[in-house]
Design an enzyme around this catalytic site. Structure first.
Site, mmCIF file in Angstrom:
data_model
loop_
_atom_site.group_PDB
_atom_site.id
_atom_site.type_symbol
_atom_site.label_atom_id
_atom_site.label_comp_id
_atom_site.label_asym_id
_atom_site.label_seq_id
_atom_site.Cartn_x
_atom_site.Cartn_y
_atom_site.Cartn_z
ATOM 1 N N ARG A 172 -34.789 15.334 91.810
ATOM 2 C CA ARG A 172 -34.196 16.678 91.862
ATOM 3 C C ARG A 172 -33.703 17.093 90.474
ATOM 4 N NH1 ARG A 172 -31.679 18.894 96.596
ATOM 5 N NH2 ARG A 172 -29.825 19.420 95.397
ATOM 6 N N ARG A 176 -35.687 16.100 80.321
ATOM 7 C CA ARG A 176 -36.308 16.890 79.243
ATOM 8 C C ARG A 176 -36.176 16.178 77.909
ATOM 9 N NH1 ARG A 176 -32.735 21.194 80.982
ATOM 10 N NH2 ARG A 176 -33.752 22.275 82.697
ATOM 11 N N ARG A 248 -23.872 13.260 105.844
ATOM 12 C CA ARG A 248 -22.928 12.745 104.891
ATOM 13 C C ARG A 248 -21.855 13.813 104.746
ATOM 14 N NH1 ARG A 248 -22.659 12.342 99.791
ATOM 15 N NH2 ARG A 248 -24.341 13.774 99.422
ATOM 16 N N ARG A 279 -17.004 13.869 91.353
ATOM 17 C CA ARG A 279 -16.924 14.891 90.307
ATOM 18 C C ARG A 279 -15.683 15.751 90.476
ATOM 19 N NH1 ARG A 279 -21.933 18.932 92.079
ATOM 20 N NH2 ARG A 279 -21.126 19.353 94.153
ATOM 21 N N GLU A 299 -13.996 15.651 94.300
ATOM 22 C CA GLU A 299 -14.901 15.444 95.444
ATOM 23 C C GLU A 299 -15.054 13.969 95.760
ATOM 24 O OE1 GLU A 299 -18.026 18.983 94.713
ATOM 25 O OE2 GLU A 299 -18.846 17.178 95.637
ATOM 26 N N TYR A 347 -32.102 19.957 104.169
ATOM 27 C CA TYR A 347 -31.277 20.044 102.973
ATOM 28 C C TYR A 347 -31.653 21.315 102.210
ATOM 29 C CZ TYR A 347 -28.932 17.630 99.047
ATOM 30 O OH TYR A 347 -28.083 17.241 98.045
ATOM 31 N N ASP A 349 -31.238 24.657 100.011
ATOM 32 C CA ASP A 349 -30.386 25.423 99.111
ATOM 33 C C ASP A 349 -30.318 26.859 99.634
ATOM 34 O OD1 ASP A 349 -29.460 23.595 97.235
ATOM 35 O OD2 ASP A 349 -31.310 23.688 96.059
HETATM 36 P P1 FAD Z 1 -23.656 27.239 107.181
HETATM 37 O O1 FAD Z 1 -23.187 27.889 105.938
HETATM 38 O O2 FAD Z 1 -23.222 25.857 107.481
HETATM 39 O O3 FAD Z 1 -23.222 28.195 108.401
HETATM 40 C C1 FAD Z 1 -23.239 27.791 109.743
HETATM 41 C C2 FAD Z 1 -22.066 28.444 110.451
HETATM 42 O O4 FAD Z 1 -22.190 28.191 111.853
HETATM 43 C C3 FAD Z 1 -20.724 27.886 110.005
HETATM 44 O O5 FAD Z 1 -19.880 28.934 109.561
HETATM 45 C C4 FAD Z 1 -20.191 27.208 111.256
HETATM 46 O O6 FAD Z 1 -18.777 27.327 111.388
HETATM 47 C C5 FAD Z 1 -20.902 27.981 112.364
HETATM 48 N N1 FAD Z 1 -21.019 27.216 113.606
HETATM 49 C C6 FAD Z 1 -21.536 25.982 113.764
HETATM 50 N N2 FAD Z 1 -21.453 25.607 115.064
HETATM 51 C C7 FAD Z 1 -20.867 26.636 115.729
HETATM 52 C C8 FAD Z 1 -20.493 26.839 117.085
HETATM 53 N N3 FAD Z 1 -20.684 25.896 118.019
HETATM 54 N N4 FAD Z 1 -19.923 28.013 117.435
HETATM 55 C C9 FAD Z 1 -19.677 28.971 116.501
HETATM 56 N N5 FAD Z 1 -20.014 28.814 115.189
HETATM 57 C C10 FAD Z 1 -20.600 27.674 114.813
HETATM 58 N N6 FAD Z 1 -27.048 25.663 97.805
HETATM 59 C C11 FAD Z 1 -27.413 26.201 96.622
HETATM 60 O O7 FAD Z 1 -28.355 27.007 96.583
HETATM 61 N N7 FAD Z 1 -26.760 25.879 95.466
HETATM 62 C C12 FAD Z 1 -25.705 25.016 95.443
HETATM 63 O O8 FAD Z 1 -25.132 24.758 94.382
HETATM 64 C C13 FAD Z 1 -25.302 24.422 96.686
HETATM 65 N N8 FAD Z 1 -24.276 23.545 96.720
HETATM 66 C C14 FAD Z 1 -23.904 23.003 97.916
HETATM 67 C C15 FAD Z 1 -22.825 22.110 97.922
HETATM 68 C C16 FAD Z 1 -22.400 21.567 99.121
HETATM 69 C C17 FAD Z 1 -21.236 20.607 99.150
HETATM 70 C C18 FAD Z 1 -23.084 21.890 100.329
HETATM 71 C C19 FAD Z 1 -22.665 21.289 101.645
HETATM 72 C C20 FAD Z 1 -24.151 22.760 100.314
HETATM 73 C C21 FAD Z 1 -24.573 23.339 99.114
HETATM 74 N N9 FAD Z 1 -25.613 24.253 99.071
HETATM 75 C C22 FAD Z 1 -26.005 24.793 97.866
HETATM 76 C C23 FAD Z 1 -26.329 24.668 100.295
HETATM 77 C C24 FAD Z 1 -25.747 25.943 100.972
HETATM 78 O O9 FAD Z 1 -24.405 25.715 101.326
HETATM 79 C C25 FAD Z 1 -26.573 26.246 102.220
HETATM 80 O O10 FAD Z 1 -27.915 26.426 101.890
HETATM 81 C C26 FAD Z 1 -26.119 27.493 103.024
HETATM 82 O O11 FAD Z 1 -24.758 27.752 102.947
HETATM 83 C C27 FAD Z 1 -26.509 27.256 104.470
HETATM 84 O O12 FAD Z 1 -26.281 28.402 105.258
HETATM 85 P P2 FAD Z 1 -26.373 28.283 106.844
HETATM 86 O O13 FAD Z 1 -26.092 29.634 107.390
HETATM 87 O O14 FAD Z 1 -27.619 27.611 107.232
HETATM 88 O O15 FAD Z 1 -25.237 27.228 107.277
HETATM 89 N N1 UDP Z 2 -27.196 11.896 89.855
HETATM 90 C C1 UDP Z 2 -26.749 10.859 89.068
HETATM 91 N N2 UDP Z 2 -25.810 11.109 88.112
HETATM 92 C C2 UDP Z 2 -25.284 12.344 87.916
HETATM 93 C C3 UDP Z 2 -25.751 13.409 88.706
HETATM 94 C C4 UDP Z 2 -26.705 13.151 89.678
HETATM 95 O O1 UDP Z 2 -27.180 9.734 89.235
HETATM 96 O O2 UDP Z 2 -24.416 12.499 87.032
HETATM 97 C C5 UDP Z 2 -28.196 11.598 90.901
HETATM 98 C C6 UDP Z 2 -27.573 11.304 92.255
HETATM 99 O O3 UDP Z 2 -28.340 10.287 92.870
HETATM 100 C C7 UDP Z 2 -27.753 12.607 93.013
HETATM 101 C C8 UDP Z 2 -29.095 13.077 92.454
HETATM 102 O O4 UDP Z 2 -29.064 12.694 91.077
HETATM 103 O O5 UDP Z 2 -27.811 12.409 94.410
HETATM 104 C C9 UDP Z 2 -29.314 14.572 92.587
HETATM 105 O O6 UDP Z 2 -28.282 15.247 91.939
HETATM 106 P P1 UDP Z 2 -27.761 16.658 92.453
HETATM 107 O O7 UDP Z 2 -26.733 17.154 91.509
HETATM 108 O O8 UDP Z 2 -28.946 17.498 92.748
HETATM 109 O O9 UDP Z 2 -27.045 16.216 93.791
HETATM 110 P P2 UDP Z 2 -26.428 17.043 95.010
HETATM 111 O O10 UDP Z 2 -24.943 16.980 94.820
HETATM 112 O O11 UDP Z 2 -26.961 18.433 94.958
HETATM 113 O O12 UDP Z 2 -26.893 16.237 96.158
#
Ligand code: FAD
Ligand code: UDP
Length: 368
Positions: A172, A176, A248, A279, A299, A347, A349
């Site tokens: 992922r 470079r 997770r 982080r 985190e 998973y 984005d």
């Molecule tokens: P969610 O945002 O999970 O929405 C689902 C909703 O359904 C929630 O509000 C929940 O409360 C509701 N729900 C569930 N069950 C019920 C129920 N029984 N009754 C009523 N409501 C319910 N993407 C990126 O592009 N860039 C990033 O940097 C990035 N960072 C991330 C970091 C983290 C820690 C995480 C977890 C995800 C990250 N993502 C990132 C991914 C991004 O969060 C998701 O792609 C997006 O928010 C998913 O939208 P969703 O609507 O599918 O789900």
């Molecule tokens: N990773 C690492 N060192 C870092 C950052 C990332 O080894 O400083 C590895 C780690 O295994 C991670 C993967 O690269 O799961 C992908 O990184 P990314 O930031 O995409 O992880 P995310 O938090 O989005 O799962």
């Protein structure tokens, strides 16, 4: 005749995109969410005038022009480029792995020198076809970078040995041999100026929303709408009858600090095993904030159990096989559409969630 065309479970990005498109087509929707706010995991909470990414740092990045134009209807993006730094003991390195990282690690200047060192470090390992994350990482960047910047971080994050993780996870990250600290290779990137909430607020404008409402506690749920769009956990929908899908989870420790600038960057990774968190996020830097105080989130990776917040689907063979069985039940479930990160157990984005919601819309309204 039921009161609504669609009951949309989940006010996250998938549910809101579907609701917005359905309303445009004259459909009547009810959106519910069990949380006390809309936005799902992209929700921002304002603390000391700073947009805090409550469910983890979110950076929008995509190479899909259609998606980029689509989200730009709802907000203006700034020019934030994600460039995390990694701290290993008392050493600081740029990420992703690039000439800045190699130059700091080995005191060299050219790509040729960097490649020669990496080749020297891996020649005795004889890795031809990397079978796991450790072999993949070693074969790409050599032992020094692996030991200092990958091994400890990855084992903390996934709570598994690098030998027991699939090789693709490390791919992922860009690698470079140029001096370029951009964490993503995508064409478009940024943070909405003013935070993510406005996107969902605009999408849901004029649509009935009920918060603090859990689908599983609704009475006569089949009488509410002609169809249901379900973006919660797919296994929960079917009462876990085939087994429980694993996730997770992440725990955030938030602090408000009475200083203007704590770490000088939005994202700092702590790559040594001994530091318990993975982080530290300093939220104001996503929007180049100048507020007098700052908010940071440490985190911690954690195991998930039923009832916890499900963050990352664990897409290993065991869970993917189980998901396929639920997917089959989903296909047979009349009048229910499953979607999003939890409904699709993927998973995704944010850009992929939008693509998937728009695809669902296309299928659903193909005859209109
Ligand atoms: P969610 O945002 O999970 O929405 C689902 C909703 O359904 C929630 O509000 C929940 O409360 C509701 N729900 C569930 N069950 C019920 C129920 N029984 N009754 C009523 N409501 C319910 N993407 C990126 O592009 N860039 C990033 O940097 C990035 N960072 C991330 C970091 C983290 C820690 C995480 C977890 C995800 C990250 N993502 C990132 C991914 C991004 O969060 C998701 O792609 C997006 O928010 C998913 O939208 P969703 O609507 O599918 O789900
Ligand atoms: N990773 C690492 N060192 C870092 C950052 C990332 O080894 O400083 C590895 C780690 O295994 C991670 C993967 O690269 O799961 C992908 O990184 P990314 O930031 O995409 O992880 P995310 O938090 O989005 O799962």
């Amino acid at each position: 005749m039921k009161k609504y065309d669609y009951l949309i479970v989940g006010a996250g990005l998938f549910g809101a995109t579907f609701a917005y498109e359905a309303k445009k087509r004259g459909k009547k929707c009810l959106v519910i969410d069990k949380r006390n706010h809309i936005g799902g995991n992209i929700y921002c909470e304002s603390v000391e005038g700073i947009n805090v990414h409550k469910y983890g740092a979110h950076i929008f990045h995509t190479s899909n022009k259609e998606v980029w134009d689509y989200v730009n209807q709802f907000c203006e993006f700034n020019n934030y480029i994600n460039s995390p730094v990694a701290i290993y003991k008392d050493e600081l390195y740029n990420l992703p792995f690039n000439m800045n990282t190699f130059s700091k690690m080995w005191g060299i200047k050219t790509p040729k020198e960097a490649k020669a060192i990496i080749n020297e470090q891996i020649k005795e390992l004889n890795i031809t076809e990397p079978k796991n994350l450790e072999e993949q990482a070693l074969s790409l960047v050599g032992t020094d970078v692996y030991e200092k910047l990958i091994k400890g971080y990855t084992e903390k994050q996934w709570q598994r040995d690098c030998k027991d993780l699939p090789a693709f996870i490390i791919k992922r990250l860009p690698l470079r041999f140029t001096y370029d600290n951009n964490y993503f290779n995508d064409r478009y990137q940024g943070i909405p100026i003013g935070g993510y909430n406005q996107i969902i607020e605009k999408m849901l404008d004029g649509i009935e929303v009920r918060l603090n409402t859990d689908y599983f506690e609704l009475e006569s749920k089949d009488e509410i709408a002609e169809k249901i769009v379900f973006t919660g956990q797919i296994d929960r929908f079917f009462d876990y009858k085939l087994g429980v899908l694993e996730y997770r989870s992440v725990r955030f420790e938030n602090e408000i600090l009475d200083i203007e600038n704590y770490q000088g960057n939005a994202v700092v990774n702590y790559t040594e095993r001994e530091v318990p968190y993975t982080r530290v996020i300093e939220h104001k830097h996503f929007e180049f904030g100048t507020q007098p105080k700052t908010v940071i989130s440490k985190e911690y990776s954690s195991e998930w159990k039923i009832g916890d917040e499900p963050y990352y689907p664990v897409n290993n063979d065991k869970n993917n096989d189980l998901y396929k069985k639920y997917e089959k039940l989903a296909e047979e479930a009349k009048g229910v559409i499953f979607g999003g990160r939890l409904g699709g157990y993927k998973y995704y984005d944010m850009d992929k969630v939008i693509i998937s919601a728009l695809d669902t819309v296309k299928k659903e309204f193909s005859n209109d």
